[in-house]
Design an enzyme around this catalytic site. Structure first.
Site, PDB file in Angstrom:
ATOM      1  CD  GLU A   1      -5.541  -5.765  -0.950  1.00 48.60           C
ATOM      2  OE1 GLU A   1      -4.795  -4.762  -0.852  1.00 48.60           O
ATOM      3  OE2 GLU A   1      -6.465  -5.989  -0.158  1.00 48.60           O
TER       4      GLU A   1
ATOM      5  CB  CYS B   1     -10.798  -1.813   0.751  1.00 45.20           C
ATOM      6  SG  CYS B   1     -10.124  -1.342  -0.859  1.00 45.20           S
TER       7      CYS B   1
ATOM      8  CG  ASN C   1      -0.358  -0.128   2.540  1.00 43.25           C
ATOM      9  OD1 ASN C   1       0.530  -0.945   2.745  1.00 43.25           O
ATOM     10  ND2 ASN C   1      -0.811   0.672   3.478  1.00 43.25           N
TER      11      ASN C   1
END
Length: 148
Positions: free
Chosen positions: A58, A89, A45
């Site tokens: 991801e 998410c 991230n």
């Protein structure tokens, strides 16, 4: 997916997690996506001071693979340092649905806990291109009626 393959992919995601740039949340996440042919792409991230520009691990992993021409994915591991396993998410679920729908998803944490899930579990009734094509067909029919 063999236990050895699973562990290797989780360790790769753990290593990717260490590259995270998360000065605001301190929430480090790593991901590793494996193609059907066995090639692995990683992501972490990356946060921005403008929170809306932050990108999840991801999506970074999947986009890296897509940008290199990959289109078929077998496995995706996501690792965070949380007590309970952290699922992707909503935005990442959508990207996984569209580009890695058939991948086995493995959630992991630094305590060694893992869980295998499917994107159909995580995103039931997903939105995808079939709805867009239905809308385009309906628009074409409406246009034809107006022309008559």
């Amino acid at each position: 997916m063999s236990e050895e393959s699973l562990q290797e992919l989780i360790e790769t995601a753990q290593s990717a997690r260490l590259q995270s740039i998360a000065p605001f949340s301190n929430f480090l996440v790593g991901a590793a996506v494996k193609t059907d042919e066995g090639k692995v792409y990683t992501g972490c991230n990356v946060e921005s001071a403008s929170y809306g520009l932050t990108v999840c691990a991801e999506r970074v992993a999947i986009w890296k693979a897509l940008s290199e021409g990959e289109r078929h994915f077998a496995e995706l591991a996501i690792v965070a340092d949380t007590e309970s396993l952290t699922p992707p998410c909503g935005t990442c679920r959508q990207i996984i649905w569209e580009f890695a729908k058939n991948a086995t998803i493995v959630l992991g944490n630094l305590r060694g806990e893992t869980q295998i899930v499917s994107i159909k579990e995580l995103l039931p009734r997903a939105f995808d291109a079939r709805f867009l094509s239905s809308a385009a067909k309906a628009l074409t029919k409406d246009s034809a009626k107006e022309s008559s």
